[in-house]
Design a protein around this motif. Structure first.
Motif, PDB file in Angstrom:
ATOM      1  N   MET A  48      49.717  33.749  39.120  1.00  0.00           N
ATOM      2  CA  MET A  48      48.935  32.179  39.907  1.00  0.00           C
ATOM      3  C   MET A  48      48.247  31.417  38.454  1.00  0.00           C
ATOM      4  N   ALA A  49      47.943  30.879  38.543  1.00  0.00           N
ATOM      5  CA  ALA A  49      47.540  29.968  37.489  1.00  0.00           C
ATOM      6  C   ALA A  49      46.620  30.325  36.801  1.00  0.00           C
ATOM      7  N   GLU A  58      34.576  37.405  35.503  1.00  0.00           N
ATOM      8  CA  GLU A  58      34.293  36.284  36.796  1.00  0.00           C
ATOM      9  C   GLU A  58      34.953  35.964  37.617  1.00  0.00           C
ATOM     10  N   ILE A  59      36.151  35.614  37.563  1.00  0.00           N
ATOM     11  CA  ILE A  59      36.986  36.107  38.962  1.00  0.00           C
ATOM     12  C   ILE A  59      37.082  36.942  39.743  1.00  0.00           C
ATOM     13  N   GLU A  60      37.142  38.357  38.840  1.00  0.00           N
ATOM     14  CA  GLU A  60      36.832  38.927  40.823  1.00  0.00           C
ATOM     15  C   GLU A  60      35.815  39.244  40.755  1.00  0.00           C
ATOM     16  N   ASP A  61      34.808  38.823  40.153  1.00  0.00           N
ATOM     17  CA  ASP A  61      33.547  38.377  41.499  1.00  0.00           C
ATOM     18  C   ASP A  61      33.839  37.282  41.910  1.00  0.00           C
ATOM     19  N   ILE A  83      35.794  36.560  43.706  1.00  0.00           N
ATOM     20  CA  ILE A  83      36.962  36.664  44.981  1.00  0.00           C
ATOM     21  C   ILE A  83      36.852  37.813  45.928  1.00  0.00           C
ATOM     22  N   ALA A  84      35.722  38.383  45.240  1.00  0.00           N
ATOM     23  CA  ALA A  84      34.589  39.525  45.550  1.00  0.00           C
ATOM     24  C   ALA A  84      33.915  39.088  47.128  1.00  0.00           C
ATOM     25  N   GLU A  85      33.069  37.734  46.059  1.00  0.00           N
ATOM     26  CA  GLU A  85      31.800  36.692  46.749  1.00  0.00           C
ATOM     27  C   GLU A  85      32.738  36.642  47.600  1.00  0.00           C
ATOM     28  N   PHE A  86      33.690  35.190  47.488  1.00  0.00           N
ATOM     29  CA  PHE A  86      34.717  34.707  48.957  1.00  0.00           C
ATOM     30  C   PHE A  86      35.007  36.084  49.523  1.00  0.00           C
ATOM     31  N   ARG A  87      35.093  36.944  49.254  1.00  0.00           N
ATOM     32  CA  ARG A  87      35.903  37.722  50.800  1.00  0.00           C
ATOM     33  C   ARG A  87      34.678  38.520  51.752  1.00  0.00           C
TER      34      ARG A  87
END
Length: 72
Positions: free
Chosen positions: A1-2, A11-14, A16-20
């Motif tokens: 993954m880029a 921040e990316i994990e946060d 992703i969690a917000e999107f889910r």
């Protein structure tokens, strides 16, 4: 993954969690639309189509921010 430039792994994990979380609140018809839009977003990112990707992100945010609003 880029890797996203300027974003830490936390921040990316946060994000992703917000999107889910937002995804879990939307109606099934909105979910189907997103299943089409998200792969298009990834393809635009791979092609370097920043303008198109930003427009698509705005549309995705619109769908996620008001899950009860009818699709247009």
């Amino acid at each position: 993954m880029a890797e996203l430039s300027g974003s830490s792994e936390d921040e990316i994990e946060d994000d992703i969690a917000e999107f889910r979380e937002a995804l879990s609140r939307i109606r099934e018809d909105h979910r189907r639309v997103l299943l089409v839009l998200v792969p298009r977003l990834a393809a635009m990112q791979e092609r370097g189509d920043t303008e198109g990707a930003l427009a698509l992100v705005a549309k995705i945010q619109e769908i996620l921010s008001d899950p009860e609003r009818p699709l247009q």
